[in-house]
Design an enzyme around this catalytic site. Structure first.
Site, mmCIF file in Angstrom:
data_model
loop_
_atom_site.group_PDB
_atom_site.id
_atom_site.type_symbol
_atom_site.label_atom_id
_atom_site.label_comp_id
_atom_site.label_asym_id
_atom_site.label_seq_id
_atom_site.Cartn_x
_atom_site.Cartn_y
_atom_site.Cartn_z
ATOM 1 N N HIS A 192 0.821 -1.208 0.000
ATOM 2 C CA HIS A 192 0.000 0.000 0.000
ATOM 3 C C HIS A 192 0.858 1.261 0.000
ATOM 4 C CE1 HIS A 192 -2.715 -2.945 2.195
ATOM 5 N NE2 HIS A 192 -3.387 -2.658 1.097
ATOM 6 N N ASN A 224 11.190 1.476 8.384
ATOM 7 C CA ASN A 224 11.240 0.945 9.743
ATOM 8 C C ASN A 224 12.542 1.371 10.418
ATOM 9 O OD1 ASN A 224 8.757 -0.730 9.632
ATOM 10 N ND2 ASN A 224 9.883 -1.821 8.048
ATOM 11 N N TYR A 284 2.385 4.444 26.739
ATOM 12 C CA TYR A 284 1.672 3.242 26.315
ATOM 13 C C TYR A 284 2.610 2.154 25.802
ATOM 14 C CZ TYR A 284 -2.374 6.308 26.712
ATOM 15 O OH TYR A 284 -3.325 7.179 27.183
#
Length: 672
Positions: free
Chosen positions: A78, A83, A143
């Protein structure tokens, strides 16, 4: 317990299957994303068209580890994704300040682009697109990971950078980068060691690092700190905007994708030089991820100034293909409705940007006005002539004639993927514009296709079934290109049956709100509330076929238009199977207000008599048609038998009376 465990495993399997299915999406069916990722049909979606931002004062951004770092390129099918490979996890790049709600860590960055320079970016500026856009995706540090942060409404922060093409080489780039001690060679792989990064951290402003290294809280650093990009103590000093631009071209040249580089090679880039030189000028709003799962928990920062990239970088993006060998170009989501959200601007002064030649509007690439239904009579609404066939009606099974008909079907047509919601004259209306019809109806006894024009909602229902009403009725109005006839298909919705108390926990984890209607009702709320409210709202087209559900059995009769009571040639098809809607959604509908500010607690019409009109029960199986005919004839036979018995009893009673009378008269004669 066994039953509860079985239900849990079923729901878990459904959730896992839905998550797996959500990975299979394309930019050719954006309107279908919500089928597997319901958030994609929600409000507060991204990207948006930045039209009239409001000024606000924001502190400077604070960056840590936003210097040299190793990345690997991945073709996701896509997009092109970079990374990160920091030597240690604690050395992952961090971002704070700038008015953000806390400290965020960079997970990765990726790109969106078009097959030509007139389109490609997801965010628009004054309805104009840029050739490409880079997104640097951050998750809130407390988180711990991107996956965890997706579950929280303040979990993500994304930096958006518009990209424009420039020359493939620049003489000033060598001078700037040679001072860094790095090579100017293309696709050079650099290895970074811990010592360099530690030195970089030690050379940074200590008070700046304090805020970014705070693990216990998410406190935003003080407002008087400067961006490390402009701090004299920061590594990789770039003196001028021209030098910064030259350095950016070098790093983007290194990121130019080729099949040999993907997945198996590390590339060193300086993150601070991938973003604009002036990082104080930006737009801010609350939105969502622009790809499934479309979670609406993103603090968006879109920098005002674009970054110039080498033309070869854009050509490299446009040459990428997916697993099927098809080009990935035009991998951008159409801009979404801003609604009541605000876009804020932080900077010294809003610039006057040059208008584009062909502005790209939200959801209107191929959409035009809604086709007119034309004229269907001369009698004005409310002045029906005697015997005029009108709607709605109370439909009873005992009055119907069973007959075979095909199942009703809708197929998506055209390439328009938007709908227009209005709230007028106490009616909630969803219209379907497009140069070509969006939805085509077939089946039943129709001899030619009919095209969906608009959809109306009434609460409670217009029609009744056997004397019973429903809390909501959707009426889909279709027209034919071959005649003046109109077909209206009606669908009821009711509250689902509550589960037993033992399953209360599952009711909370699997809410019963109708996701196909959620975006429609959300737009209606926007239209209903607040001063200066809009006259209409654009939304992604709901999936009509899924919304209608089971159409194997329906009533059919001749009536009138739902929003013009005496205008007809209208065939009504009332589906017998009802869909589900949550109680909270019904309550929200009843809170909508009309033009005078009064709540629309109901907007159904009074029932009309069918009179001599034929009522058909259409069924798509011949054996069921026969069974219904037998069943509906039996009560009539019973009624006839009952009438004969009553007649025989009455005759017997009359005979007995005559006998008694004759006997009485005879006695009188004897006495005389």
């Amino acid at each position: 317990m066994v039953f509860k465990k079985a239900v849990f495993m079923l729901l878990l399997s459904h959730t896992l299957n839905r998550e797996a299915a959500a990975t299979h999406w394309t930019y050719n069916d954006v309107q279908k994303w919500a089928e597997d990722s319901p958030d994609c049909a929600g409000r507060s979606q991204s990207p948006v068209d930045i039209l009239a931002p409001k000024m606000f004062e924001a502190p400077s951004f604070l960056f840590k580890n936003y210097g040299l770092i190793n990345v690997s390129l991945e073709n996701t099918g896509h997009s092109l994704k970079a990374n990160l490979h920091p030597p240690e996890e604690q050395q992952r790049p961090r971002l704070a300040g700038g008015g953000l709600s806390g400290t965020f860590e960079l997970d990765s960055f990726h790109f969106h682009w078009g097959d030509e320079d007139s389109k490609g970016s997801e965010h628009l500026l004054g309805s104009c697109a840029f050739p490409a856009e880079m997104h640097l995706v951050h998750f809130k540090r407390k988180y711990g990971s991107l996956k965890n942060a997706l579950q929280f409404n303040d979990g993500l922060a994304v930096l958006g950078v518009w990209l424009i093409p420039g020359r493939d080489s620049d003489s000033s780039a060598r001078e700037v980068l040679e001072n860094d001690g790095t090579s100017l060679g293309t696709h050079t792989t650099h290895s970074l060691d811990k010592t360099w990064l530690q030195q970089d951290a030690n050379n940074s402003d200590s008070s700046l690092m304090e805020g970014l290294e705070n693990d216990g809280t998410d406190t935003t650093p003080s407002l008087d700190q400067t961006s490390p990009q402009h701090d004299a103590k920061t590594t990789h000093k770039i003196a001028t905007e021209d030098d910064h631009s030259a350095a950016a071209k070098k790093w983007f040249r290194a990121l130019t994708p080729s099949e040999k580089m993907l997945d198996d090679q590390l590339i060193a880039v300086d993150l601070s030089q991938l973003i604009p030189f002036d990082d104080r000028a930006f737009y801010r709003y609350n939105g969502s991820l622009t790809t499934p799962p479309c979670t609406a928990n993103v603090e968006w920062t879109v920098f005002e100034n674009p970054v110039t990239v080498p033309l070869r970088f854009l050509k490299g993006l446009r040459a990428l293909t997916n697993e099927e060998g098809k080009l990935i170009s035009n991998n951008f989501r159409p801009s979404q409705r801003l609604g009541k959200r605000e876009v804020l601007y932080s900077g010294t002064k809003l610039k006057q940007h040059r208008k584009c030649t062909h502005p790209r509007k939200s959801y209107t690439l191929s959409c035009t006005t809604i086709p007119s239904l034309g004229s269907f009579g001369t009698v004005a609404p409310g002045k029906c002539s005697e015997g005029q066939e009108t709607s709605p009606a109370d439909l009873h099974l005992g009055d119907a004639t069973p007959a075979y008909a095909k199942r009703l079907r809708w197929r998506r047509r055209g390439d328009c993927a938007n709908a227009v919601v209005t709230l007028d004259d106490r009616l909630l209306k969803v219209a379907f514009p497009g140069e070509k019809p969006q939805w085509e109806l077939s089946g039943g006894r129709l001899t030619s296709p009919y095209h969906l024009n608009h959809m109306l909602f009434r609460w409670g229902s217009d029609h009744h079934l056997g004397g019973l009403s429903f809390p909501l009725e959707a009426q889909l109005v279709h027209y034919s290109s071959e005649s003046d006839d109109v077909v209206v298909v009606s669908k009821f919705f009711q509250e689902p049956i509550d589960l037993p108390d033992v399953l209360d926990s599952f009711q909370h984890t699997e809410p019963s709100r109708n996701r196909l209607l959620e975006v429609v009702f959300g737009a209606a709320q926007e239209l209903s509330t607040g001063p200066g409210k809009e006259e209409e709202e654009e939304i992604p087209s709901p999936d009509v076929s899924e919304l209608m559900g089971d159409t194997s059995s329906f009533y059919e009769y001749s009536g009138s238009l739902p929003d013009a009571p005496c205008l007809g040639n209208v065939t009504w098809m009332v589906i017998r199977t009802a869909g589900d809607i949550a109680r909270t959604q019904l309550e929200e509908l009843r809170e909508l207000t009309d033009e005078s500010g009064d709540k629309i607690t109901s907007n159904n019409r009074p029932l009309k008599q069918l009179g001599n009109r034929n009522l058909f029960l259409r069924i798509n199986k011949h054996e069921l048609v026969h069974e219904y005919n037998v069943m509906l004839q039996r009560p009539k036979r019973k009624s006839a038998d009952s009438g004969a018995s009553q007649h025989a009893a009455a005759s017997l009673q009359l005979l007995c009376l005559l006998v008694l009378t004759s006997s009485f008269v005879a006695r009188l004669g004897l006495v005389v």
